[in-house]
Scaffold this motif. Sequence first.
Motif, mmCIF file in Angstrom:
data_model
loop_
_atom_site.group_PDB
_atom_site.id
_atom_site.type_symbol
_atom_site.label_atom_id
_atom_site.label_comp_id
_atom_site.label_asym_id
_atom_site.label_seq_id
_atom_site.Cartn_x
_atom_site.Cartn_y
_atom_site.Cartn_z
ATOM 1 N N TYR A 190 0.786 -1.102 -0.080
ATOM 2 C CA TYR A 190 -0.128 0.267 0.090
ATOM 3 C C TYR A 190 0.888 1.464 -0.363
ATOM 4 O O TYR A 190 0.988 1.681 1.298
ATOM 5 C CB TYR A 190 -0.512 0.286 1.316
ATOM 6 N N PRO A 191 1.854 1.628 -0.743
ATOM 7 C CA PRO A 191 2.372 2.844 -1.265
ATOM 8 C C PRO A 191 1.755 4.072 -0.905
ATOM 9 O O PRO A 191 2.589 4.972 -0.400
ATOM 10 C CB PRO A 191 3.384 2.643 -3.038
ATOM 11 N N ASN A 192 0.300 4.090 -1.264
ATOM 12 C CA ASN A 192 -0.116 5.111 -0.382
ATOM 13 C C ASN A 192 0.198 6.011 0.496
ATOM 14 O O ASN A 192 -0.610 6.990 1.039
ATOM 15 C CB ASN A 192 -1.581 6.168 -1.041
ATOM 16 N N SER A 193 0.154 4.523 1.742
ATOM 17 C CA SER A 193 -0.364 4.591 3.029
ATOM 18 C C SER A 193 0.887 5.930 3.824
ATOM 19 O O SER A 193 2.354 5.940 3.299
ATOM 20 C CB SER A 193 -0.106 3.178 3.863
ATOM 21 N N LYS A 194 0.611 6.882 4.055
ATOM 22 C CA LYS A 194 1.599 7.647 5.101
ATOM 23 C C LYS A 194 2.293 7.162 6.715
ATOM 24 O O LYS A 194 1.426 6.726 7.307
ATOM 25 C CB LYS A 194 1.379 9.184 5.169
ATOM 26 N N PHE A 195 3.355 7.262 7.118
ATOM 27 C CA PHE A 195 3.792 7.366 8.093
ATOM 28 C C PHE A 195 4.621 8.470 9.338
ATOM 29 O O PHE A 195 5.871 8.592 8.521
ATOM 30 C CB PHE A 195 4.768 5.754 7.871
ATOM 31 N N ILE A 196 3.637 9.201 9.540
ATOM 32 C CA ILE A 196 4.790 10.331 10.139
ATOM 33 C C ILE A 196 5.371 10.066 12.056
ATOM 34 O O ILE A 196 4.417 9.235 12.910
ATOM 35 C CB ILE A 196 2.911 11.591 10.940
ATOM 36 N N VAL A 197 5.978 10.397 11.699
ATOM 37 C CA VAL A 197 7.078 10.199 13.352
ATOM 38 C C VAL A 197 7.388 11.780 13.540
ATOM 39 O O VAL A 197 7.520 12.374 13.280
ATOM 40 C CB VAL A 197 8.446 9.388 13.233
ATOM 41 N N LEU A 198 6.566 11.626 14.800
ATOM 42 C CA LEU A 198 6.899 12.853 15.931
ATOM 43 C C LEU A 198 7.189 12.568 17.091
ATOM 44 O O LEU A 198 7.115 11.384 18.068
ATOM 45 C CB LEU A 198 5.585 13.892 16.268
ATOM 46 N N GLY A 199 9.096 13.584 17.510
ATOM 47 C CA GLY A 199 9.741 12.912 17.685
ATOM 48 C C GLY A 199 11.659 13.340 18.147
ATOM 49 O O GLY A 199 12.222 13.244 17.415
ATOM 50 N N ALA A 200 11.899 13.310 19.292
ATOM 51 C CA ALA A 200 13.590 13.954 19.236
ATOM 52 C C ALA A 200 14.415 12.628 19.114
ATOM 53 O O ALA A 200 13.958 11.861 19.550
ATOM 54 C CB ALA A 200 13.772 14.691 19.944
ATOM 55 N N ILE A 201 15.351 13.186 18.429
ATOM 56 C CA ILE A 201 16.704 11.669 18.543
ATOM 57 C C ILE A 201 17.547 12.294 19.843
ATOM 58 O O ILE A 201 17.356 12.988 20.567
ATOM 59 C CB ILE A 201 17.583 12.606 17.347
#
Length: 376
Positions: free
Chosen positions: A227-238
């Motif tokens: 499902y290439p149109n799915s999105k994955f957001i990452v909020l956070g610091a290294i």
Amino acid sequence: MTRIVLIGTAAASTLQFRADLIRALCLNNYEVYVFSSEYTSEELKHIEALGAIPKTYLLNRSGINPIADFRSIYTLSKKIKEINPDLVLSYFSKPVIFGSLAAKIAKVPKVIGMLEGLGYTFTIQRKGDDKKTQFIKKIQILLYKIALPQLDKLIFLNPDDPKDLLERHQIAVKQVEVLGGIGLNLSDYDYSNHYPENSVFIFVARLLAEKGIHDYIAAAKIVKDSYPNSKFIVLGAIDKQARGALTKLELKQLVDNRIIEHPGHVDNVAQWIAKSSIFVLPSYYREGVPRSTQEAMAIGRAVITTNVPGCRETVVDGVNGFLVEKWNPQALADKMIYFIENPEQVALMGYESYKIAQEKFDADKVNKRLLTILEL
């Protein structure tokens, strides 16, 4: 007037997690003193604006110098004695140990501690603990055996922690209470039943191995293959110091290859959650009850998280989301794909999350339970 002393660590953390409790205590006409070991003058002013009296003290959160620690206990006990409180409530690991001992030295009538999760040293690592962590854990257990029996009550957020700490290590405590999550001011989180057209998954945490960032990324790659149109957001610091944390280079490569989107530091986390479909936290960290998951539930988002202490308190499996095994990206991906292929469940389970948040994580309700436990 009844005097209450709260002992924590960082003032910023107190403002984030204790503001509603402080307001509730002040509204009940208690005289509240808030002790912080890490602070700015602005943060102390914010504590004062809540109606409390800010106080400062010395405590090395990560240090294991016994001479410095016992000096801190003695100095803190003198400050507590000057206030002459009726109750001392300490929270987080080191304040519970050293704050409680200081309160006992100061002969405070009622001393209560609250452990919000067992933390890094009690987190089972995929590759096992290194020698330094093993040593720190032994010291921490020893200190718990000294301090915790001195408490009149010890509060946990989830039912697994007292078993894994007290029962497993044979630590005697007079009375144990399980509070549940510390709660949210729900007015800060608007329920949203608007979802993006294509599935958007969101991860909100520091980019640490034990928070599940690597499993989230591995699952994202599996899902994107189909499902290439799915999105994955990452909020956070290294976190550059943490073992196994996501590195800056790895993060850049993932963003460049369009596996994830990482907008950097944001102040409007709730708005990002509201623009997503599903909240995902594949943590194996010894959480109390993760706040980020509570926030996502209050906004009305279904949750995929791990079946581990703390995290499992937020999900009724199959009702408002799914519980998966830790360290299992394929199981995580399978549940993500379930939501993609059954889009009607996004709204149905999201609404169930919202209802659970209203019942379990309303700060007003939680603080009333806490005041009952504190016998106030």
